[in-house]
Write a protein that holds these residues in place. Sequence first.
Motif, mmCIF file in Angstrom:
data_model
loop_
_atom_site.group_PDB
_atom_site.id
_atom_site.type_symbol
_atom_site.label_atom_id
_atom_site.label_comp_id
_atom_site.label_asym_id
_atom_site.label_seq_id
_atom_site.Cartn_x
_atom_site.Cartn_y
_atom_site.Cartn_z
ATOM 1 N N THR A 2 0.833 -1.183 0.000
ATOM 2 C CA THR A 2 0.000 0.000 0.000
ATOM 3 C C THR A 2 0.879 1.249 0.000
ATOM 4 O OG1 THR A 2 -0.086 -0.038 2.420
ATOM 5 C CG2 THR A 2 -1.825 -1.195 1.243
ATOM 6 N N SER A 3 0.265 2.412 -0.212
ATOM 7 C CA SER A 3 1.043 3.648 -0.224
ATOM 8 C C SER A 3 1.452 4.019 1.190
ATOM 9 C CB SER A 3 0.217 4.769 -0.856
ATOM 10 O OG SER A 3 -0.961 5.004 -0.107
ATOM 11 N N TRP A 4 2.623 4.656 1.309
ATOM 12 C CA TRP A 4 3.097 5.057 2.629
ATOM 13 C C TRP A 4 2.921 6.553 2.801
ATOM 14 C CZ3 TRP A 4 7.465 2.115 0.238
ATOM 15 C CH2 TRP A 4 8.229 2.883 -0.616
ATOM 16 N N PRO A 5 3.057 7.049 4.061
ATOM 17 C CA PRO A 5 2.882 8.485 4.306
ATOM 18 C C PRO A 5 3.772 9.328 3.396
ATOM 19 C CG PRO A 5 2.913 7.305 6.382
ATOM 20 C CD PRO A 5 3.245 6.292 5.316
ATOM 21 N N ALA A 6 3.263 10.500 3.039
ATOM 22 C CA ALA A 6 3.922 11.331 2.037
ATOM 23 C C ALA A 6 5.296 11.804 2.453
ATOM 24 C CB ALA A 6 3.034 12.530 1.706
ATOM 25 N N ASP A 7 5.562 11.908 3.781
ATOM 26 C CA ASP A 7 6.863 12.446 4.172
ATOM 27 C C ASP A 7 7.910 11.371 4.427
ATOM 28 O OD1 ASP A 7 5.999 11.497 6.637
ATOM 29 O OD2 ASP A 7 6.722 13.255 7.751
ATOM 30 N N THR A 24 11.325 5.629 7.111
ATOM 31 C CA THR A 24 10.121 6.089 7.786
ATOM 32 C C THR A 24 10.410 7.388 8.546
ATOM 33 O OG1 THR A 24 10.525 4.876 9.864
ATOM 34 C CG2 THR A 24 9.410 3.683 8.085
ATOM 35 N N THR A 25 9.342 8.045 9.000
ATOM 36 C CA THR A 25 9.458 9.234 9.837
ATOM 37 C C THR A 25 8.559 9.027 11.060
ATOM 38 O OG1 THR A 25 7.655 10.371 8.698
ATOM 39 C CG2 THR A 25 9.872 10.689 7.816
ATOM 40 N N ARG A 26 8.281 10.100 11.767
ATOM 41 C CA ARG A 26 7.404 10.002 12.935
ATOM 42 C C ARG A 26 5.943 9.855 12.517
ATOM 43 N NH1 ARG A 26 10.275 13.088 17.651
ATOM 44 N NH2 ARG A 26 8.357 12.566 18.729
ATOM 45 N N ASP A 27 5.639 10.041 11.262
ATOM 46 C CA ASP A 27 4.264 10.103 10.785
ATOM 47 C C ASP A 27 3.684 8.722 10.520
ATOM 48 O OD1 ASP A 27 1.898 11.227 9.856
ATOM 49 O OD2 ASP A 27 2.610 11.319 7.788
ATOM 50 N N GLY A 28 2.418 8.546 10.906
ATOM 51 C CA GLY A 28 1.687 7.372 10.463
ATOM 52 C C GLY A 28 1.443 6.291 11.493
ATOM 53 N N GLY A 29 1.787 6.505 12.771
ATOM 54 C CA GLY A 29 1.661 5.447 13.760
ATOM 55 C C GLY A 29 0.724 5.761 14.906
ATOM 56 N N VAL A 30 0.788 4.907 15.941
ATOM 57 C CA VAL A 30 -0.165 4.996 17.058
ATOM 58 C C VAL A 30 0.509 5.244 18.399
ATOM 59 C CG1 VAL A 30 -1.813 3.510 15.858
ATOM 60 C CG2 VAL A 30 -0.154 2.473 17.429
ATOM 61 N N SER A 31 1.824 5.374 18.449
ATOM 62 C CA SER A 31 2.511 5.600 19.723
ATOM 63 C C SER A 31 2.138 6.961 20.301
ATOM 64 C CB SER A 31 4.028 5.524 19.534
ATOM 65 O OG SER A 31 4.439 4.207 19.239
ATOM 66 N N ALA A 211 30.746 5.045 -5.413
ATOM 67 C CA ALA A 211 29.419 5.569 -5.735
ATOM 68 C C ALA A 211 28.616 5.732 -4.448
ATOM 69 C CB ALA A 211 28.701 4.633 -6.702
ATOM 70 N N VAL A 212 28.677 6.911 -3.871
ATOM 71 C CA VAL A 212 28.021 7.175 -2.584
ATOM 72 C C VAL A 212 27.078 8.365 -2.759
ATOM 73 C CG1 VAL A 212 28.347 7.720 -0.150
ATOM 74 C CG2 VAL A 212 30.034 6.317 -1.353
ATOM 75 N N TYR A 213 25.839 8.184 -2.323
ATOM 76 C CA TYR A 213 24.796 9.188 -2.487
ATOM 77 C C TYR A 213 24.184 9.523 -1.126
ATOM 78 C CZ TYR A 213 25.389 7.425 -7.210
ATOM 79 O OH TYR A 213 25.941 7.036 -8.413
ATOM 80 N N GLY A 214 23.279 10.492 -1.128
ATOM 81 C CA GLY A 214 22.584 10.849 0.101
ATOM 82 C C GLY A 214 23.370 11.804 0.967
ATOM 83 N N GLY A 215 23.035 11.822 2.256
ATOM 84 C CA GLY A 215 23.653 12.749 3.186
ATOM 85 C C GLY A 215 22.927 14.084 3.181
ATOM 86 N N GLY A 216 23.379 14.986 4.048
ATOM 87 C CA GLY A 216 22.813 16.320 4.081
ATOM 88 C C GLY A 216 21.613 16.502 4.988
ATOM 89 N N PHE A 217 21.203 15.458 5.691
ATOM 90 C CA PHE A 217 20.099 15.576 6.632
ATOM 91 C C PHE A 217 20.640 15.970 8.008
ATOM 92 C CE2 PHE A 217 19.132 12.165 3.594
ATOM 93 C CZ PHE A 217 17.917 12.587 3.075
ATOM 94 N N CYS A 218 19.746 16.297 8.925
ATOM 95 C CA CYS A 218 20.119 16.437 10.336
ATOM 96 C C CYS A 218 18.930 16.049 11.194
ATOM 97 C CB CYS A 218 20.566 17.848 10.684
ATOM 98 S SG CYS A 218 21.078 17.992 12.440
ATOM 99 N N THR A 219 19.000 14.876 11.793
ATOM 100 C CA THR A 219 17.906 14.386 12.626
ATOM 101 C C THR A 219 17.656 15.291 13.827
ATOM 102 O OG1 THR A 219 19.528 12.902 13.657
ATOM 103 C CG2 THR A 219 18.120 11.972 11.950
ATOM 104 N N TYR A 220 18.712 15.918 14.324
ATOM 105 C CA TYR A 220 18.575 16.801 15.493
ATOM 106 C C TYR A 220 17.732 18.025 15.157
ATOM 107 C CZ TYR A 220 19.947 19.690 19.502
ATOM 108 O OH TYR A 220 19.937 20.484 20.624
ATOM 109 N N ARG A 221 17.879 18.549 13.957
ATOM 110 C CA ARG A 221 17.204 19.790 13.578
ATOM 111 C C ARG A 221 15.916 19.578 12.787
ATOM 112 N NH1 ARG A 221 20.758 23.420 15.252
ATOM 113 N NH2 ARG A 221 23.004 23.037 15.068
ATOM 114 N N GLU A 222 15.664 18.341 12.342
ATOM 115 C CA GLU A 222 14.466 18.063 11.549
ATOM 116 C C GLU A 222 13.481 17.254 12.396
ATOM 117 O OE1 GLU A 222 15.107 16.874 7.400
ATOM 118 O OE2 GLU A 222 17.243 17.231 7.716
ATOM 119 N N PRO A 223 12.421 17.876 12.914
ATOM 120 C CA PRO A 223 11.521 17.203 13.860
ATOM 121 C C PRO A 223 10.754 16.021 13.296
ATOM 122 C CG PRO A 223 10.674 19.376 13.253
ATOM 123 C CD PRO A 223 12.070 19.294 12.717
#
Length: 244
Positions: A2-7, A24-31, A211-223
């Motif tokens: 099925t489709s997953w949450p947009a974020d 995954t992110t914090r979105d879409g659960g029951v906790s 061949a390395v991709y990705g990076g540039g995120f920050c879990t501390y600053r992205e809620p």
Amino acid sequence: MTSWPADWLVPAWPAPHRVRACVTTRDGGVSQAPFEAFNLGDHVGDDPQAVAANRQRLQDTLGRAPAWLKQVHSTVVVRAEAGACPEADASWADELGVACAVLTADCLPVLFCDREGSQVAAAHAGWRGLAGGILEETVTAMAVEPGRLMAWLGPAIGPGAFEVGGEVRDAFVASHPAALQAFTPSHNDGRYMADLYCLARIRLAACGVAAVYGGGFCTYREPRFYSYRRAPSTGRFASLIWLE
């Protein structure tokens, strides 16, 4: 599936068509608070029934079972197996029906595949595992020429938020002098700001993975992500990769 949450994230990398991955992110659960909402970690103090419901929702969404690990900041790599939950910090798979999975909340998740789309892997790289060689061990376990592999660096704490002691810098520089570039002095004496993404690229390049991709995120600053440094009582999000 099925489709997953947009974020939820889908890695932007030139992986073969049959290689699928998501974060995954914090979105879409029951906790409930402070784990709201899609916590997938069963070791953080959350209601076990909520975690089980979130994990079942994830499995239903993916259409396959995640191969969970008991992560201990080791350099152990295992073959992915649904329902086993071995003590390890990376897994690999070359068959359909199971998704390699790692849980994080500031540590670096690294996803791998080969250029033929015949094998995938996921590694949990906190600074201890990264310094100890978890990425190199994952490459070895995949038994593929490193030049045929590609890696994607998922969401981790960014270099502007990850302060460490001198012993951490020394642990990396002792084996890879180039790692010095990944550390800048903090405003606190004897402390440094560490760039996990830079350290991972240095380690991967040294073992032949260019061949390395990705990076540039920050879990501390992205809620939208869980972050242990932002809130020690928190959940875990998952980075997953599988074959279709």
